[in-house]
Design a protein around this motif. Structure first.
Motif, PDB file in Angstrom:
ATOM      1  N   UNK A   1       0.827  -1.212   0.000  1.00 47.93           N
ATOM      2  CA  UNK A   1       0.000   0.000   0.000  1.00 47.93           C
ATOM      3  C   UNK A   1       0.858   1.258   0.000  1.00 47.93           C
ATOM      4  N   UNK A   2       2.059   1.177   0.588  1.00 41.72           N
ATOM      5  CA  UNK A   2       2.951   2.323   0.634  1.00 41.72           C
ATOM      6  C   UNK A   2       4.042   2.179  -0.419  1.00 41.72           C
ATOM      7  N   UNK A   3       4.416   3.268  -1.068  1.00 43.89           N
ATOM      8  CA  UNK A   3       5.478   3.174  -2.086  1.00 43.89           C
ATOM      9  C   UNK A   3       6.819   2.842  -1.436  1.00 43.89           C
ATOM     10  N   UNK A   4       7.584   2.041  -2.105  1.00 45.59           N
ATOM     11  CA  UNK A   4       8.894   1.661  -1.605  1.00 45.59           C
ATOM     12  C   UNK A   4       9.916   2.731  -1.956  1.00 45.59           C
ATOM     13  N   UNK A   5      10.941   2.901  -1.137  1.00 50.96           N
ATOM     14  CA  UNK A   5      12.017   3.840  -1.510  1.00 50.96           C
ATOM     15  C   UNK A   5      12.741   3.337  -2.745  1.00 50.96           C
ATOM     16  N   UNK A   6      13.339   4.219  -3.497  1.00 49.96           N
ATOM     17  CA  UNK A   6      14.038   3.782  -4.719  1.00 49.96           C
ATOM     18  C   UNK A   6      15.175   2.839  -4.370  1.00 49.96           C
ATOM     19  N   UNK A   7      15.369   1.801  -5.157  1.00 45.61           N
ATOM     20  CA  UNK A   7      16.446   0.846  -4.877  1.00 45.61           C
ATOM     21  C   UNK A   7      17.803   1.460  -5.184  1.00 45.61           C
TER      22      UNK A   7
ATOM     23  N   UNK B   1      35.678  -7.423 -19.671  1.00 42.46           N
ATOM     24  CA  UNK B   1      35.905  -8.847 -19.365  1.00 42.46           C
ATOM     25  C   UNK B   1      34.627  -9.605 -19.020  1.00 42.46           C
ATOM     26  N   UNK B   2      33.558  -8.912 -18.638  1.00 41.18           N
ATOM     27  CA  UNK B   2      32.361  -9.584 -18.132  1.00 41.18           C
ATOM     28  C   UNK B   2      31.640 -10.329 -19.250  1.00 41.18           C
ATOM     29  N   UNK B   3      31.309 -11.615 -18.976  1.00 39.35           N
ATOM     30  CA  UNK B   3      30.598 -12.452 -19.946  1.00 39.35           C
ATOM     31  C   UNK B   3      29.236 -12.908 -19.445  1.00 39.35           C
ATOM     32  N   UNK B   4      29.051 -12.976 -18.129  1.00 41.42           N
ATOM     33  CA  UNK B   4      27.781 -13.374 -17.528  1.00 41.42           C
ATOM     34  C   UNK B   4      27.494 -12.406 -16.388  1.00 41.42           C
ATOM     35  N   UNK B   5      26.268 -11.839 -16.358  1.00 42.82           N
ATOM     36  CA  UNK B   5      25.915 -10.881 -15.315  1.00 42.82           C
ATOM     37  C   UNK B   5      24.478 -11.102 -14.872  1.00 42.82           C
ATOM     38  N   UNK B   6      24.265 -11.011 -13.550  1.00 38.65           N
ATOM     39  CA  UNK B   6      22.930 -11.089 -12.974  1.00 38.65           C
ATOM     40  C   UNK B   6      22.813  -9.988 -11.935  1.00 38.65           C
ATOM     41  N   UNK B   7      21.912  -9.026 -12.182  1.00 37.41           N
ATOM     42  CA  UNK B   7      21.700  -7.896 -11.287  1.00 37.41           C
ATOM     43  C   UNK B   7      20.340  -8.059 -10.620  1.00 37.41           C
ATOM     44  N   UNK B   8      20.302  -7.987  -9.291  1.00 37.96           N
ATOM     45  CA  UNK B   8      19.046  -8.174  -8.574  1.00 37.96           C
ATOM     46  C   UNK B   8      18.807  -7.100  -7.531  1.00 37.96           C
ATOM     47  N   UNK B   9      17.540  -6.621  -7.462  1.00 37.30           N
ATOM     48  CA  UNK B   9      17.144  -5.690  -6.416  1.00 37.30           C
ATOM     49  C   UNK B   9      17.692  -4.292  -6.556  1.00 37.30           C
ATOM     50  N   UNK B  10      18.235  -3.920  -7.705  1.00 36.11           N
ATOM     51  CA  UNK B  10      18.819  -2.592  -7.880  1.00 36.11           C
ATOM     52  C   UNK B  10      17.981  -1.765  -8.848  1.00 36.11           C
TER      53      UNK B  10
ATOM     54  N   UNK C   1      14.444  -5.677 -10.550  1.00 36.08           N
ATOM     55  CA  UNK C   1      15.092  -4.386 -10.755  1.00 36.08           C
ATOM     56  C   UNK C   1      14.046  -3.350 -11.133  1.00 36.08           C
ATOM     57  N   UNK C   2      14.395  -2.105 -10.960  1.00 38.78           N
ATOM     58  CA  UNK C   2      13.556  -0.992 -11.402  1.00 38.78           C
ATOM     59  C   UNK C   2      14.262  -0.317 -12.566  1.00 38.78           C
TER      60      UNK C   2
END
Length: 394
Positions: A139-145, A158-167, A190-191
């Motif tokens: 019901x309440x808006x969440x703060x920005x991640x 160099x990065x070949x595999x990436x997983x970003x979560x919750x940001x 993610x947002x």
């Protein structure tokens, strides 16, 4: 006259010879080149890899110089992360950290401090998650991640595999990310806005696999990529979920996986150009709209069939009430189907009498080789001349 040794003496002498051979034998593993031994050490769990230092003086420097494979989701290293990163000289191969190991007050600062360590130089795989977010449910808006750590930029070459979560990816932040070697990208909880997502994908020119799950801020994705081979999407819930996927130009796409089993989690799918798409689903009976050019599905109903889609070979369906009409419609749309997976709860009243499908064999060129039903066995085998029929009960 020579004396023949007794059997007990022969066995004892044989054991002595074996022990002498073992003591004077060559350690063939330690004789391998450092590069090969380093690969072996890097494939071990973090604790086991560090313990190889006690084997011999030959093994002592290997762990410190072997590529670091630090997967904190499976390794029980506890609070020794900083000590491990300080003791290792690098380079890094994989760094995976769940949200439970990051500081709840400032997870981005904790991760930033770790990613700056020399042990992670030339990192190839990065996986982090600040925590699940459901902005449309409360019901309440969440703060920005928090945004991804700034140190991610140092792995761009160099990065070949990436997983970003919750940001979160603020406008302008995603366009600054450029990963010319990245092949697999996962965005979880993610947002990100539509323009920021397109900018992020544009910065990954050789991307082959994309996973987008429970993300907010982007209601439509337009895919224009000559390298993408697999797309997996879970649109999430609520009004801020992903509502439309458009495959505008995806000549290499082979798999489209839609993880939307629950009600209110479906999205419109429009396929303009994906000539190699051969795996599709699971599609629920409540999905709003599916377009393959001029061929249109509205929920379980075939609205328009102008041209069949011969590329799809594997199809998965999810129906609360199994509808034979829906299955037949999909078979008309995808005439080259070889494998059909159906998960259902109830049979549905419309499947009791199927007289209108008695002549189905003569009207359709059915190429099905395998059908898998989950939780309910129906009478499809009476109508479909496939070579293999499987029923699995949940």
């Amino acid at each position: 006259m020579a004396m023949v040794p007794r059997p007990r003496m022969r066995r004892r002498r044989g054991r002595m010879l074996e022990e002498e051979e073992e003591e004077g034998g060559i350690d063939r593993i330690s004789g391998l080149p450092d590069a090969v031994l380093g690969e072996i050490v890097s494939l071990l769990p973090t604790k086991d890899g560090a313990r190889t230092q006690v084997l011999s003086s030959r093994w002592r420097p290997l762990w410190r110089s072997a590529p670091l494979n630090l997967d904190l989701r499976s390794d029980s290293v506890g609070n020794n992360i900083s000590r491990i990163l300080s003791a290792h000289n690098g380079p890094g191969r994989r760094f995976s950290v769940p949200g439970c190991l990051l500081s709840w007050k400032c997870p981005a600062a904790t991760l930033e401090r770790w990613l700056r360590r020399p042990a992670l130089n030339n990192l190839q795989e990065l996986d982090f998650h600040y925590g699940d977010r459901f902005p449309c449910q409360g019901s309440l808006p969440l703060p920005p991640p928090p945004p991804p750590p700034a140190s991610v930029h140092r792995f761009s070459s160099t990065l070949r595999v990436a997983s970003f979560g919750g940001c979160g990816f603020p406008e302008g932040n995603a366009s600054a990310l450029h990963f010319p070697l990245l092949k697999k990208l996962s965005l979880l909880h993610v947002q990100i806005s539509e323009s920021a997502l397109h900018a992020l994908l544009a910065g990954c020119p050789v991307l082959q696999s994309l996973l987008l799950s429970f993300s907010s801020g982007c209601r439509r994705i337009r895919i224009v990529s000559r390298t993408l081979r697999s797309i997996g999407i879970n649109p999430g819930w609520g009004d801020c979920r992903l509502q439309q996927l458009i495959l505008e130009d995806a000549p290499s796409l082979e798999r489209l996986l839609c993880f939307s089993y629950a009600r209110g989690m479906s999205m419109d799918i429009s396929v303009i150009s994906a000539p190699k798409l051969d795996i599709l689903g699971p599609l629920g009976n409540d999905f709003p709209r599916l377009d393959f050019g001029a061929t249109i599905f509205q929920g379980s109903r075939l609205v328009s069939l102008i041209m069949a889609v011969p590329s799809v070979k594997i199809l998965a369906l999810f129906n609360e009430h199994l509808s034979l009409d829906m299955v037949i419609n999909f078979m008309k749309c995808f005439p080259c189907l070889e494998k059909l997976y159906i998960k259902t709860v109830l049979s549905g009243e419309k499947n009791v009498w199927c007289h209108k499908y008695r002549n189905l064999v003569g009207t359709l060129d059915i190429r099905l080789k395998k059908i898998v039903l989950l939780s309910w066995f129906c009478r499809f085998s009476l109508f479909f001349p496939f070579s293999r029929f499987v029923c699995i009960s949940c």
